[in-house]
Design a protein around this motif. Structure first.
Motif, PDB file in Angstrom:
ATOM      1  N   ILE A   4       9.254 -27.214 -24.032  1.00  0.00           N
ATOM      2  CA  ILE A   4       8.431 -26.322 -23.213  1.00  0.00           C
ATOM      3  C   ILE A   4       7.708 -25.352 -24.150  1.00  0.00           C
ATOM      4  O   ILE A   4       8.341 -24.588 -24.890  1.00  0.00           O
ATOM      5  N   TYR A   5       6.393 -25.397 -24.110  1.00  0.00           N
ATOM      6  CA  TYR A   5       5.547 -24.505 -24.906  1.00  0.00           C
ATOM      7  C   TYR A   5       5.041 -23.407 -23.973  1.00  0.00           C
ATOM      8  O   TYR A   5       4.613 -23.681 -22.850  1.00  0.00           O
ATOM      9  N   TYR A   6       5.068 -22.175 -24.439  1.00  0.00           N
ATOM     10  CA  TYR A   6       4.732 -21.052 -23.572  1.00  0.00           C
ATOM     11  C   TYR A   6       4.220 -19.892 -24.420  1.00  0.00           C
ATOM     12  O   TYR A   6       4.406 -19.844 -25.647  1.00  0.00           O
ATOM     13  N   ALA A   7       3.568 -18.942 -23.760  1.00  0.00           N
ATOM     14  CA  ALA A   7       3.153 -17.695 -24.404  1.00  0.00           C
ATOM     15  C   ALA A   7       3.997 -16.555 -23.858  1.00  0.00           C
ATOM     16  O   ALA A   7       4.406 -16.572 -22.692  1.00  0.00           O
ATOM     17  N   ALA A   8       4.269 -15.561 -24.700  1.00  0.00           N
ATOM     18  CA  ALA A   8       5.069 -14.411 -24.288  1.00  0.00           C
ATOM     19  C   ALA A   8       4.741 -13.215 -25.180  1.00  0.00           C
ATOM     20  O   ALA A   8       4.102 -13.353 -26.233  1.00  0.00           O
ATOM     21  N   GLY A   9       5.182 -12.043 -24.754  1.00  0.00           N
ATOM     22  CA  GLY A   9       4.979 -10.822 -25.531  1.00  0.00           C
ATOM     23  C   GLY A   9       6.223  -9.964 -25.537  1.00  0.00           C
ATOM     24  O   GLY A   9       7.176 -10.218 -24.788  1.00  0.00           O
ATOM     25  N   LYS A  10       6.218  -8.942 -26.357  1.00  0.00           N
ATOM     26  CA  LYS A  10       7.387  -8.073 -26.488  1.00  0.00           C
ATOM     27  C   LYS A  10       7.334  -6.862 -25.581  1.00  0.00           C
ATOM     28  O   LYS A  10       8.283  -6.076 -25.532  1.00  0.00           O
ATOM     29  N   LYS A  11       6.214  -6.702 -24.844  1.00  0.00           N
ATOM     30  CA  LYS A  11       6.043  -5.532 -23.977  1.00  0.00           C
ATOM     31  C   LYS A  11       5.461  -5.993 -22.653  1.00  0.00           C
ATOM     32  O   LYS A  11       4.476  -6.724 -22.610  1.00  0.00           O
ATOM     33  N   SER A  12       6.103  -5.562 -21.555  1.00  0.00           N
ATOM     34  CA  SER A  12       5.653  -5.959 -20.235  1.00  0.00           C
ATOM     35  C   SER A  12       4.329  -5.294 -19.877  1.00  0.00           C
ATOM     36  O   SER A  12       4.108  -4.118 -20.184  1.00  0.00           O
ATOM     37  N   GLY A  13       3.454  -6.048 -19.211  1.00  0.00           N
ATOM     38  CA  GLY A  13       2.187  -5.491 -18.771  1.00  0.00           C
ATOM     39  C   GLY A  13       1.167  -5.395 -19.879  1.00  0.00           C
ATOM     40  O   GLY A  13       1.379  -5.831 -21.006  1.00  0.00           O
ATOM     41  N   GLY A  14       0.030  -4.785 -19.544  1.00  0.00           N
ATOM     42  CA  GLY A  14      -1.059  -4.661 -20.500  1.00  0.00           C
ATOM     43  C   GLY A  14      -1.014  -3.358 -21.267  1.00  0.00           C
ATOM     44  O   GLY A  14      -0.203  -2.477 -20.967  1.00  0.00           O
ATOM     45  N   PRO A  15      -1.862  -3.250 -22.301  1.00  0.00           N
ATOM     46  CA  PRO A  15      -2.771  -4.289 -22.752  1.00  0.00           C
ATOM     47  C   PRO A  15      -1.997  -5.467 -23.355  1.00  0.00           C
ATOM     48  O   PRO A  15      -0.962  -5.278 -23.999  1.00  0.00           O
ATOM     49  N   PHE A  16      -2.533  -6.670 -23.157  1.00  0.00           N
ATOM     50  CA  PHE A  16      -1.823  -7.889 -23.552  1.00  0.00           C
ATOM     51  C   PHE A  16      -2.145  -8.241 -25.010  1.00  0.00           C
ATOM     52  O   PHE A  16      -2.769  -9.258 -25.306  1.00  0.00           O
ATOM     53  N   ILE A  17      -1.653  -7.382 -25.907  1.00  0.00           N
ATOM     54  CA  ILE A  17      -1.998  -7.528 -27.322  1.00  0.00           C
ATOM     55  C   ILE A  17      -0.879  -8.166 -28.143  1.00  0.00           C
ATOM     56  O   ILE A  17      -1.062  -8.418 -29.336  1.00  0.00           O
ATOM     57  N   HIS A  18       0.262  -8.443 -27.507  1.00  0.00           N
ATOM     58  CA  HIS A  18       1.422  -8.941 -28.252  1.00  0.00           C
ATOM     59  C   HIS A  18       1.697 -10.428 -28.016  1.00  0.00           C
ATOM     60  O   HIS A  18       2.715 -10.933 -28.494  1.00  0.00           O
ATOM     61  N   GLN A  19       0.831 -11.118 -27.306  1.00  0.00           N
ATOM     62  CA  GLN A  19       1.121 -12.504 -26.931  1.00  0.00           C
ATOM     63  C   GLN A  19       1.194 -13.416 -28.158  1.00  0.00           C
ATOM     64  O   GLN A  19       0.315 -13.389 -29.025  1.00  0.00           O
ATOM     65  N   ARG A  20       2.266 -14.205 -28.193  1.00  0.00           N
ATOM     66  CA  ARG A  20       2.461 -15.223 -29.219  1.00  0.00           C
ATOM     67  C   ARG A  20       2.940 -16.497 -28.524  1.00  0.00           C
ATOM     68  O   ARG A  20       3.270 -16.477 -27.348  1.00  0.00           O
ATOM     69  N   SER A  21       2.982 -17.591 -29.249  1.00  0.00           N
ATOM     70  CA  SER A  21       3.393 -18.869 -28.662  1.00  0.00           C
ATOM     71  C   SER A  21       4.759 -19.286 -29.179  1.00  0.00           C
ATOM     72  O   SER A  21       5.045 -19.178 -30.374  1.00  0.00           O
ATOM     73  N   GLY A  22       5.603 -19.788 -28.265  1.00  0.00           N
ATOM     74  CA  GLY A  22       6.931 -20.244 -28.629  1.00  0.00           C
ATOM     75  C   GLY A  22       7.238 -21.593 -28.009  1.00  0.00           C
ATOM     76  O   GLY A  22       6.444 -22.140 -27.232  1.00  0.00           O
ATOM     77  N   VAL A  23       8.427 -22.123 -28.333  1.00  0.00           N
ATOM     78  CA  VAL A  23       8.808 -23.436 -27.826  1.00  0.00           C
ATOM     79  C   VAL A  23      10.308 -23.479 -27.550  1.00  0.00           C
ATOM     80  O   VAL A  23      11.114 -22.898 -28.282  1.00  0.00           O
ATOM     81  N   LEU A  24      10.681 -24.151 -26.460  1.00  0.00           N
ATOM     82  CA  LEU A  24      12.057 -24.434 -26.106  1.00  0.00           C
ATOM     83  C   LEU A  24      12.297 -25.927 -26.259  1.00  0.00           C
ATOM     84  O   LEU A  24      11.398 -26.731 -26.008  1.00  0.00           O
ATOM     85  N   LYS A  25      13.508 -26.325 -26.628  1.00  0.00           N
ATOM     86  CA  LYS A  25      13.856 -27.734 -26.799  1.00  0.00           C
ATOM     87  C   LYS A  25      15.098 -28.050 -25.976  1.00  0.00           C
ATOM     88  O   LYS A  25      16.104 -27.337 -26.062  1.00  0.00           O
ATOM     89  N   SER A  26      15.047 -29.108 -25.189  1.00  0.00           N
ATOM     90  CA  SER A  26      16.219 -29.502 -24.412  1.00  0.00           C
ATOM     91  C   SER A  26      17.316 -29.998 -25.339  1.00  0.00           C
ATOM     92  O   SER A  26      17.055 -30.675 -26.335  1.00  0.00           O
ATOM     93  N   LYS A  27      18.555 -29.666 -25.015  1.00  0.00           N
ATOM     94  CA  LYS A  27      19.677 -30.094 -25.852  1.00  0.00           C
ATOM     95  C   LYS A  27      20.011 -31.567 -25.619  1.00  0.00           C
ATOM     96  O   LYS A  27      20.652 -32.199 -26.456  1.00  0.00           O
ATOM     97  N   GLY A  28      19.565 -32.102 -24.493  1.00  0.00           N
ATOM     98  CA  GLY A  28      19.712 -33.527 -24.204  1.00  0.00           C
ATOM     99  C   GLY A  28      18.382 -34.070 -23.738  1.00  0.00           C
ATOM    100  O   GLY A  28      17.328 -33.593 -24.149  1.00  0.00           O
ATOM    101  N   ASP A  29      18.428 -35.056 -22.830  1.00  0.00           N
ATOM    102  CA  ASP A  29      17.190 -35.632 -22.328  1.00  0.00           C
ATOM    103  C   ASP A  29      16.932 -35.258 -20.872  1.00  0.00           C
ATOM    104  O   ASP A  29      16.162 -35.914 -20.167  1.00  0.00           O
ATOM    105  N   ASP A  30      17.574 -34.165 -20.420  1.00  0.00           N
ATOM    106  CA  ASP A  30      17.409 -33.703 -19.047  1.00  0.00           C
ATOM    107  C   ASP A  30      16.316 -32.630 -18.993  1.00  0.00           C
ATOM    108  O   ASP A  30      16.431 -31.600 -19.680  1.00  0.00           O
TER     109      ASP A  30
END
Length: 340
Positions: A97-123
């Motif tokens: 799962i690829y997603y964008a997120a930031g370290k501070k809720s709400g705006g200004p939206f200056i902290h957005q970076r991209s991250g990734v989650l990996k399933s531990k199995g095939d579910d």
């Protein structure tokens, strides 16, 4: 207006070979940034949900099923807030799962970076391991030089895995900052292995003219030996939001060279009844005979992010490029995807 609606319906019915049968109407649900991944006989959907990410599975394109939360954002850290536009992909035996997120809720939206989650199995419903932030900058020797990035999506080209996303040239203290499309190589689905290159900027007349020039939401669409990137441009909160297209010049062209992409657009544009169309994803019908676009639109013409999700079929031009037609008005009966 009636003539326009008739022309739209003729286009849609010609896509599906419609005569009589089951129908559906748009919008299909509330929300934004729709994502669908097709695997086997099922469709997998992914969305931000209550400070985390949720996934659903369905045999239908018209009914996404019940979303089930698979990950909660941490209480603190770079990815603790503003979870945006997640995408679910199945690569080499695992779900990512690829997603964008930031370290501070709400705006200004200056902290957005991209991250990734990996399933531990095939579910696809987890559990997932947080693989951290992806590097989206210009100097891999300095991990702290990562740049603002959203809407990251992976794709394979001639045996090499790549990532493409929307980003800023430099980190800024205002979110009124132009957005460009970037690309980098990946050594595996959770690791970017090269500095980024810029492949598109909002420069054409149909990409500019508002309060903020942007390119975002890139999605890779392949047809035969051709590769396209369909992306969103203009402002996401305005009715002028629309789709543009990049086409790779040749099947063996290097996608990391900006000059190898040919831009055209707009390729999908709102009208008097459907406003601010953008941030799309694509799927085949259950029987594989039709191509469908999933996208969001604004519920009204006033600025804002109150949106819903829509679905309609599309054709291909003689040159092999996608022909999305025009957005179908709400509550207009459409034939369900073939095989559904």
């Amino acid at each position: 207006m009636r003539a326009i609606a008739t022309a739209i319906l003729a286009f849609v019915f010609s896509c599906t070979g419609f005569s009589q049968g089951a129908t559906f109407t748009n919008p299909i649900r509330n929300g934004a940034d729709p994502w669908v991944f097709q695997k086997g006989e099922d469709y997998y959907y992914c969305a931000s949900s209550g400070g985390g990410i949720a996934v659903s599975r369905s045999s239908k394109l018209t009914d996404h099923g019940a979303l089930q939360k698979v990950w909660d954002a941490p209480d603190k850290g770079w990815n603790s807030a503003n979870i945006w536009a997640p995408e679910l992909h199945f690569i080499a035996g695992h779900w990512y799962i690829y997603y964008a997120a930031g370290k501070k809720s709400g705006g200004p939206f200056i902290h957005q970076r991209s991250g990734v989650l990996k399933s531990k199995g095939d579910d696809p419903f987890g559990p997932y391991e947080d693989m951290g932030m992806l590097y989206t900058g210009d100097d891999m020797s300095d991990p702290g030089s990562v740049k603002w990035a959203i809407d990251l999506t992976p794709f394979e080209h001639r045996g090499q895995l790549y990532a493409t996303w929307s980003g800023w040239e430099e980190n800024r203290d205002t979110d009124r900052t132009p957005q460009h499309l970037y690309m980098a190589k990946m050594s595996d689905p959770a690791t970017i292995s090269s500095n980024r290159v810029k492949i598109s900027s909002p420069e054409e007349s149909w990409e500019t003219g508002g309060v903020l020039d942007l390119n975002e939401g890139p999605q890779v669409l392949k047809h035969g030996d051709q590769t396209f990137i369909i992306y969103s441009t203009r402002e996401s909160w305005l009715k002028e939001y629309r789709l543009g297209q990049l086409k790779l010049k040749a099947a063996n062209a290097d996608p990391m060279i900006a000059g190898n992409w040919v831009k055209s657009g707009p390729v999908f544009l709102g009208n008097d009844t459907v406003h601010g169309v953008g941030h799309c994803s694509f799927a085949k019908s259950p029987d594989g005979s039709e191509d469908w676009i999933l996208y969001h639109s604004k519920k009204g013409t006033d600025p804002g992010w109150d949106r819903d999700i829509r679905l309609q079929p599309f054709h291909w031009h003689a040159d092999g490029s996608p022909d999305f037609g025009a957005p179908v008005p709400a509550d207009t009966p459409l034939p369900v995807p073939s095989g559904e």
